[in-house]
Write a protein that holds these residues in place. Structure first.
Motif, PDB file in Angstrom:
ATOM      1  N   THR A 286      36.334  51.104  40.611  1.00 16.97           N
ATOM      2  CA  THR A 286      37.375  51.091  39.575  1.00 16.97           C
ATOM      3  C   THR A 286      38.755  50.933  40.204  1.00 16.97           C
ATOM      4  O   THR A 286      39.580  50.141  39.729  1.00 16.97           O
ATOM      5  CB  THR A 286      37.321  52.386  38.756  1.00 16.97           C
ATOM      6  OG1 THR A 286      36.050  52.490  38.109  1.00 16.97           O
ATOM      7  CG2 THR A 286      38.419  52.408  37.701  1.00 16.97           C
ATOM      8  N   ALA A 287      38.999  51.676  41.275  1.00 17.20           N
ATOM      9  CA  ALA A 287      40.302  51.601  41.944  1.00 17.20           C
ATOM     10  C   ALA A 287      40.551  50.207  42.506  1.00 17.20           C
ATOM     11  O   ALA A 287      41.680  49.700  42.468  1.00 17.20           O
ATOM     12  CB  ALA A 287      40.367  52.643  43.056  1.00 17.20           C
ATOM     13  N   LEU A 288      39.503  49.566  43.011  1.00 18.02           N
ATOM     14  CA  LEU A 288      39.658  48.219  43.560  1.00 18.02           C
ATOM     15  C   LEU A 288      40.037  47.227  42.465  1.00 18.02           C
ATOM     16  O   LEU A 288      40.953  46.416  42.633  1.00 18.02           O
ATOM     17  CB  LEU A 288      38.365  47.787  44.236  1.00 18.02           C
ATOM     18  CG  LEU A 288      38.388  46.426  44.944  1.00 18.02           C
ATOM     19  CD1 LEU A 288      39.297  46.476  46.172  1.00 18.02           C
ATOM     20  CD2 LEU A 288      36.986  46.004  45.353  1.00 18.02           C
ATOM     21  N   THR A 289      39.339  47.275  41.328  1.00 18.49           N
ATOM     22  CA  THR A 289      39.623  46.332  40.242  1.00 18.49           C
ATOM     23  C   THR A 289      40.988  46.605  39.606  1.00 18.49           C
ATOM     24  O   THR A 289      41.618  45.683  39.096  1.00 18.49           O
ATOM     25  CB  THR A 289      38.532  46.391  39.161  1.00 18.49           C
ATOM     26  OG1 THR A 289      38.394  47.743  38.687  1.00 18.49           O
ATOM     27  CG2 THR A 289      37.192  45.947  39.734  1.00 18.49           C
ATOM     28  N   GLU A 290      41.431  47.848  39.658  1.00 18.21           N
ATOM     29  CA  GLU A 290      42.749  48.184  39.103  1.00 18.21           C
ATOM     30  C   GLU A 290      43.875  47.925  40.083  1.00 18.21           C
ATOM     31  O   GLU A 290      45.050  48.023  39.727  1.00 18.21           O
ATOM     32  CB  GLU A 290      42.767  49.656  38.660  1.00 18.21           C
ATOM     33  CG  GLU A 290      41.881  49.935  37.449  1.00 18.21           C
ATOM     34  CD  GLU A 290      41.887  51.394  37.034  1.00 18.21           C
ATOM     35  OE1 GLU A 290      42.413  52.233  37.819  1.00 18.21           O
ATOM     36  OE2 GLU A 290      41.381  51.698  35.945  1.00 18.21           O
ATOM     37  N   GLY A 291      43.521  47.642  41.341  1.00 23.77           N
ATOM     38  CA  GLY A 291      44.537  47.304  42.326  1.00 23.77           C
ATOM     39  C   GLY A 291      45.175  48.469  43.034  1.00 23.77           C
ATOM     40  O   GLY A 291      46.175  48.295  43.739  1.00 23.77           O
TER      41      GLY A 291
END
Length: 297
Positions: A134-139
């Protein structure tokens, strides 16, 4: 004349899909971003972005310009590497790491990065794979070492390592030395990963297929805590044996076999390729190399 900073601003707006998000990435204000884009459109005499309630979208000319900007930024990275070498390539990488990697080869990765790219600054977050994805896709992180792959958008997923779960027991646990059964294990709490993780549900399915419905699964989001509980004799851990290699070597813990095929944790280095962030792919590539070296030991 169009400067590189303005092109970088345009690129980040195109990648994030909004002026506000671009401003956060660039550590500046939204009016400053808007002013740079307006200046760029004025100099090129074309409309590059259209705005609506959902954000900003590239026009046909904007998409055409983006291709040139990506090439310019890639050429800049190539120039820095050619002239200044690895020392000239610096910046901050937000690295998200699964705790399993922390307990195996993360120290080797950090040493390698520090030796080869001394100008890189790492900000490390340790979390569960679902949260890291989730953190990766949210940047909010740039590279994630996690149970993958990440299927969002155009994420790149480099395979790292495969760690099957093992039944890990404390030396003093009253289990026979020969092969044990799943039913034997149900006499003790089974300590494993958190409830919302893939290995937790795979273990639950393993017991259900064996028609063992009274198993006590102790879900735990902390791998360090799982290891500590196992050492204290609280129950049987279902974790990769690689994370307790030292305890196995000293005889504090041992592996027992049931004859059942165990779930395998497949890890990836996941990231989004960005022309303005060449360090993402560099960190992921080195992580892949370190993981391969660790697997051959």
């Amino acid at each position: 004349m169009i400067d590189l900073r303005t092109l970088e601003t345009f690129y980040v707006v195109a990648q994030t899909g909004g002026f506000h998000r671009a401003a956060e990435k660039l550590n500046t204000t939204q009016p400053a971003v808007s002013a740079r884009i307006a200046q760029l459109e004025q100099e090129l005499k074309v409309r590059l972005l259209e705005r609506d309630k959902r954000g900003s979208h590239l026009t046909a000319k904007g998409r055409e310009l983006l291709g040139y900007v990506e090439r310019i930024m890639a050429l800049r990275t190539e120039m820095v590497m050619a002239v200044a070498g690895r020392d000239g390539l610096g910046g901050t990488v937000q690295l998200g790491v699964s705790e399993t990697i922390v307990h195996t080869w993360l120290p080797d990765l950090l040493k390698r990065l520090n030796q080869e790219y001394p100008s890189i600054t790492l900000e490390i977050s340790v979390d569960g794979s679902a949260n890291l994805a989730t953190a990766l896709t949210e940047g909010t992180i740039n590279v994630a070492l996690l149970i993958g792959p990440v299927n969002a958008g155009n994420a790149t997923n480099l395979p790292l390592c495969d760690y099957p779960l093992s039944w890990i027991v404390p030396a003093q646990l009253p289990l026979k030395a020969s092969q044990v059964t799943l039913e034997d294990l149900t006499a003790f709490p089974i300590i494993t990963f958190a409830r919302r993780t893939r290995p937790y549900w795979q273990l639950l399915e393993l017991f259900e297929k064996a028609h063992l419905h009274k198993v006590r699964l102790f879900a735990n989001s902390s791998l360090s805590s799982i290891i500590r509980m196992t050492l204290d004799g609280i129950g049987v851990a279902a974790i990769p044996c690689q994370v307790v290699a030292e305890h196995l070597a000293t005889g504090e813990l041992r592996v027992v076999e049931t004859g059942h095929e165990m779930p395998v944790l497949s890890f990836t280095a996941s990231f989004f390729k960005r022309a303005d962030m060449p360090l993402n792919s560099i960190v992921a590539d080195i992580a892949q190399q370190v993981a391969a070296q660790h697997s051959t030991k």
